[in-house]
Design an enzyme around this catalytic site. Structure first.
Site, PDB file in Angstrom:
ATOM      1  N   CYS A 141       0.843  -1.203   0.000  1.00 28.33           N
ATOM      2  CA  CYS A 141       0.000   0.000   0.000  1.00 28.33           C
ATOM      3  C   CYS A 141       0.875   1.249   0.000  1.00 28.33           C
ATOM      4  O   CYS A 141       2.103   1.165   0.035  1.00 28.33           O
ATOM      5  CB  CYS A 141      -0.928   0.005   1.217  1.00 28.33           C
ATOM      6  SG  CYS A 141      -0.044  -0.048   2.795  1.00 28.33           S
ATOM      7  N   CYS A 193       3.665   1.669   2.469  1.00 27.41           N
ATOM      8  CA  CYS A 193       4.947   1.012   2.160  1.00 27.41           C
ATOM      9  C   CYS A 193       5.811   1.902   1.285  1.00 27.41           C
ATOM     10  O   CYS A 193       6.999   2.109   1.575  1.00 27.41           O
ATOM     11  CB  CYS A 193       4.706  -0.308   1.424  1.00 27.41           C
ATOM     12  SG  CYS A 193       3.675  -1.474   2.317  1.00 27.41           S
ATOM     13  N   ASP A 208       5.734  22.597 -32.959  1.00 31.64           N
ATOM     14  CA  ASP A 208       6.630  21.588 -33.520  1.00 31.64           C
ATOM     15  C   ASP A 208       7.877  21.376 -32.674  1.00 31.64           C
ATOM     16  O   ASP A 208       8.766  20.624 -33.035  1.00 31.64           O
ATOM     17  CB  ASP A 208       7.015  21.931 -34.966  1.00 31.64           C
ATOM     18  CG  ASP A 208       7.667  23.304 -35.085  1.00 31.64           C
ATOM     19  OD1 ASP A 208       8.073  23.848 -34.039  1.00 31.64           O
ATOM     20  OD2 ASP A 208       7.755  23.838 -36.200  1.00 31.64           O
ATOM     21  N   ASP A 230       0.561  26.680 -32.858  1.00 25.91           N
ATOM     22  CA  ASP A 230       1.506  27.316 -33.758  1.00 25.91           C
ATOM     23  C   ASP A 230       0.963  27.072 -35.173  1.00 25.91           C
ATOM     24  O   ASP A 230       0.206  26.126 -35.394  1.00 25.91           O
ATOM     25  CB  ASP A 230       2.883  26.669 -33.581  1.00 25.91           C
ATOM     26  CG  ASP A 230       3.897  27.183 -34.588  1.00 25.91           C
ATOM     27  OD1 ASP A 230       3.965  28.410 -34.763  1.00 25.91           O
ATOM     28  OD2 ASP A 230       4.589  26.353 -35.199  1.00 25.91           O
ATOM     29  N   ASP A 271       9.169  26.734 -30.575  1.00 25.85           N
ATOM     30  CA  ASP A 271       8.030  26.899 -29.663  1.00 25.85           C
ATOM     31  C   ASP A 271       8.365  26.499 -28.234  1.00 25.85           C
ATOM     32  O   ASP A 271       7.483  26.472 -27.380  1.00 25.85           O
ATOM     33  CB  ASP A 271       6.847  26.041 -30.157  1.00 25.85           C
ATOM     34  CG  ASP A 271       6.391  26.451 -31.540  1.00 25.85           C
ATOM     35  OD1 ASP A 271       6.258  27.661 -31.769  1.00 25.85           O
ATOM     36  OD2 ASP A 271       6.185  25.570 -32.394  1.00 25.85           O
TER      37      ASP A 271
END
Length: 853
Positions: A3, A6, A726, A521, A730
């Site tokens: 869980c 742990c 791309d 873009d 950017d």
């Protein structure tokens, strides 16, 4: 690990180590990623820290060096001096960085620079060193993720089967044979005082289950408590111990008393452990399926490849089948129809179609001829190809994708913090509720607060209270809460990878499902990104060949797509030459966002947009203004050319829209997502493109930093913003956005700035990424509702809330089975994401990829 308690314990233990900068532990994959200073800390100390916290650990890899590291098995080495001689020979090779020997295993580990050397060189050197005495090969794979998971599954399955060997007889003795007259009489035969044969048999049979088969729960509970935390093992150990030791007390009292009739719960402890082991077995089995995506990707690489030896003129001298892990850079490989490509490279000879769907998600085979790039792991469909290796092993696109998906599955989604917070107090709270339940029912019985008819004939009030207390303890399940998020994220990112959408972890998934505004873009995103010159207008008397010679000489030094389009067009006027040499351009200057300036044949050449001409005081005539307006009205980009301070021509460049761009924007509107275009192109072209696709908001003539500023403005207005670009100019906007999507990344998948990498150039993948993230988070919410709802409803029922009115109570063994089922159900719920299908409406859009020759 069972869980979040742990995983939190391990994470805390790792973060407390000196030299650890960051530690991340994933519950679903049971893996840890640690960034540390190797000068302060070693990998052995890290493994020891994990083991001290109560868990076993295996080293998968260390540092970036492992990406160019190979392990070789050397047969024939018997002494340390022989190994040292081999080491000296290997060290003399160029590019060998580091070396490590293990004489016991006859193993040599080498770190190297793949540009300078490779594994075949190492094998040749080793085998030539001892005059044929030594033989070398790649060291057999150690404990991989798959084999480790397989061992864990076998371990739980074996434990469960052994537990059944003892539990089934205990169950029969307690609940079946007691109702068969002849057998019942034999089992009730007294041995000492009130102690009978049935009780002794149940005690003997349940003891191995409790202490041998159930030992893992004691070990886990001890180690957790030693580190000040409480996990699932603590609840299981307490619940089964309460049932077992009360039963032991009851049996011993019967043996020493002439009139005490004992009631034991040996079947409770045995059946509890058996059901929990069954649950863990099913859970590990299901968790293994959540990481199928990585295993399928790793299986794409072929085991062998055909190596060609060429002469100086490129003729094939020899071909040999080798292990694909022995391929080195610049090797030439032969790929026959139906074979997988063993590495990244480019085609040297041949023509064929290659199925790249397993890497990019592109369904149609892609045509390949001389000079075209190919990706390792893809399948050659018809012709024979000779390819030259450029990226091998861990540098390949396939290896990068695997690393990216692994990293994504390690990263925690912010929503996981809810489970982490609950896990801190969950187990202590359950122990408190369990004790309170027992005490409340015990006191109610002692004080006669309920009728004695409520107590089953085989029990007294203490035993009834004890059963309620044990049921509360074992029905509570922190595992389901801990698995709710990571399993869904694992399956979601795996499904995305199979469709060419690489999502970098839970954070990207969580942000993507909230997106309500997308910034696109233009060039290469909404358009194909392969601009071509469609019209040339000269404003002065000039020979067109001379004009393009000057323009190409200036533009050939620029990396801009528009500049490349101009140079390609200029080549048409020099058809007699395959690779024309342009006049030398002196004093070249690239003016970002505007164009270029150069001195060609002692003439000053300016090539760029209108603002460049204005800044340089170049007069733009009315005729030129009209031509520009007409060009921009056709959604084309107008490039102006000035020679010696005089405007002499205008080039019209067209970059066609991607097929389906309009439909994608329309579909995003139905998803209540607003679209915006931000481009460095002129206003006229930007507005025309935006109008064509149906976008209302346009920002044109924007430099890269302006794009990022616009993203921040939209965020300030309360929008969750995705940026689709791309990934070249950017990057600032991709970083600034809540979700950065790099589109059409192809093999260049290491786009650091992006949160989501879209392998194809199809805009529809933007919809797929957002829709998949929404479906994944719907599944996470469903998992949380189930996990929390199960505990909120299960604990009161186990505590006996329904008992006064209905006489319904939950025996501890059924409560344990319900607990085990809850974890399995959460993992299975996440696995349903494997059936993900993109929105049906997208199938009617007829969106398809585009190939530009």
């Amino acid at each position: 690990m069972t869980c979040t308690s742990c995983s939190t314990t391990v994470e805390s233990a790792l973060q407390s180590l000196p030299g650890v900068q960051r530690a991340q532990v994933a519950l679903a994959t049971e893996e840890a990623e640690i960034r540390y200073d190797p000068n302060i800390l070693s990998s052995i100390q890290i493994l020891e820290a994990v083991e001290d916290s109560g868990f076993e650990a295996t080293l998968i890899s260390t540092s970036e060096e492992d990406r160019c590291k190979i392990h070789l098995q050397v047969d024939g080495v018997r002494t340390e001096s022989s190994m040292r001689i081999i080491g000296d020979s290997l060290q003399a090779l160029p590019g060998v960085q580091d070396m490590d020997f293990n004489l016991e295993l006859n193993k040599v580990s080498l770190s190297y620079q793949p540009d300078l050397t490779g594994p075949r060189n190492f094998i040749e050197v080793i085998e030539s060193t001892g005059s044929g005495r030594y033989k070398a090969k790649i060291f057999p794979e150690g404990t991989s993720r798959g084999s480790h998971r397989g061992e864990e599954i076998k371990k739980y399955y074996k434990s469960f089967l052994w537990s059944l060997v003892f539990t089934i007889p205990v169950f029969l003795l307690s609940m079946v044979f007691m109702y068969i007259p002849g057998i019942k009489h034999g089992l009730e035969t007294k041995i000492v005082n009130m102690l009978n044969i049935g009780e002794v048999l149940r005690w003997i049979l349940s003891t191995p289950v409790q202490f041998v088969i159930g030992r893992r729960f004691y070990v886990g509970a001890y180690k957790a408590l030693r580190h000040g935390s409480a996990n699932m093992d603590v609840l299981i150990a307490l619940g089964t111990n309460a049932a077992y030791f009360y039963s032991v007390y009851s049996v011993l009292r019967a043996a020493t008393s002439p009139n005490f009739e004992s009631t034991d719960f040996f079947e409770t402890s045995s059946m509890l452990i058996s059901f929990i082991l069954l649950g863990k077995y099913l859970e590990v089995l299901a968790k293994g399926k959540t990481s199928d995506a990585i295993e399928k990707l790793m299986d794409l690489a072929p085991e062998t490849a055909t190596l060609l030896t060429l002469d100086g003129e490129g003729n094939v001298l020899h071909e040999e089948e080798i292990d694909s892990r022995l391929i080195q850079k610049n090797d030439v490989m032969k790929i026959i129809p139906g074979a997988k490509l063993p590495c990244d490279g480019f085609v040297m000879w041949g023509q064929s179609h290659v199925n790249e769907s397993m890497i990019t998600g592109e369904s149609r085979p892609v045509g390949k001829r001389k000079g075209d790039l190919v990706i390792g792991g893809t399948v050659n469909t018809n012709g024979v190809l000779h390819i030259k290796a450029t990226k091998v092993g861990s540098e390949s696109a396939l290896a990068q994708i695997v690393r990216l998906v692994e990293s994504a599955q390690m990263a925690k989604a912010p929503v996981q913090k809810l489970a982490d917070r609950i896990s801190k107090f969950f187990v202590p709270l359950v122990i408190f509720l369990s004790f309170s339940t027992w005490l409340a029912w015990f006191l109610a019985g002692k004080l006669n607060r309920y009728p004695t008819s409520w107590i089953p004939s085989s029990m007294d009030s203490f035993q009834l209270a004890l059963q309620f207390g044990i049921s509360v303890m074992v029905i509570a399940c922190p595992c389901a809460l801990g698995l709710a998020t990571p399993t869904a994220v694992m399956v979601g990112t795996g499904v995305g990878a199979s469709q060419g959408v690489l999502i970098k972890g839970g954070h990207a998934l969580e942000s993507a499902h909230k997106v309500n505004c997308i910034v696109f873009d233009k060039t290469g995103t909404l358009t194909v990104g392969k601009p071509v010159v469609v019209n040339t207008r000269l404003l002065k008397n000039m020979v067109l060949t001379d004009f393009f010679e000057l323009v190409a000489a200036a533009e050939v030094n620029s990396e801009h797509p528009l500049a490349k389009a101009v140079v390609e067009h200029a080549k048409k006027f020099r058809q007699d030459e395959e690779n024309p040499v342009w006049p030398e351009a002196k004093e070249f200057e690239s003016i970002t966002g505007h164009g270029v300036k150069a001195l060609v044949r002692n003439r000053e050449v300016l090539v760029g947009n209108k603002s460049l001409m204005v800044d340089r005081d170049i007069n733009i005539s009315l005729d030129a203004e009209e031509i520009l307006a007409e060009t921009e009205g056709l959604a084309q980009t107008g490039i102006l050319v000035s020679i010696d301070k005089e405007l002499v021509g205008i080039l019209a460049i067209s970059d066609p829209l991607k097929p389906g761009a309009k439909e994608v924007i329309s579909f995003l509107k139905t998803m209540k997502i607003r679209s915006i275009v931000v481009t460095g192109d002129n206003w006229g072209t930007a507005n025309s493109i935006a109008k064509e696709v149906g976008i209302d908001t346009v920002i044109a003539e924007a430099k890269p930093e302006h794009k990022a500023e616009k993203v921040k403005e939209l965020q300030a207005a309360g929008n969750i913003v995705a940026m689709v670009g791309d990934g070249i100019n950017d990057s600032p906007a991709l970083v600034a956005a809540d979700v950065g999507m790099a589109i059409g990344a192809g093999t260049d998948i290491a786009v650091e700035a992006a949160d989501i990498v879209l392998m194809k150039s199809n805009l529809e993948d933007v919809i797929t990424a957002i829709d998949l993230s929404r479906k994944t988070f719907f599944r996470i919410r469903l998992n949380y509702i189930w996990a929390l709802g199960y505990n909120i409803m299960g604990i009161p029922i186990a505590a006996g809330v329904l008992f006064p009115g209905t006489r319904f109570r939950l025996p501890p063994w059924i409560a344990g089975a319900a607990m085990a089922a809850s974890s399995v159900s959460v993992v299975c719920s996440s696995l349903l994401l494997k059936n993900y299908k993109r929105p049906k409406q997208m199938d009617t859009l007829a969106i398809r990829g585009i190939t530009v020759e």
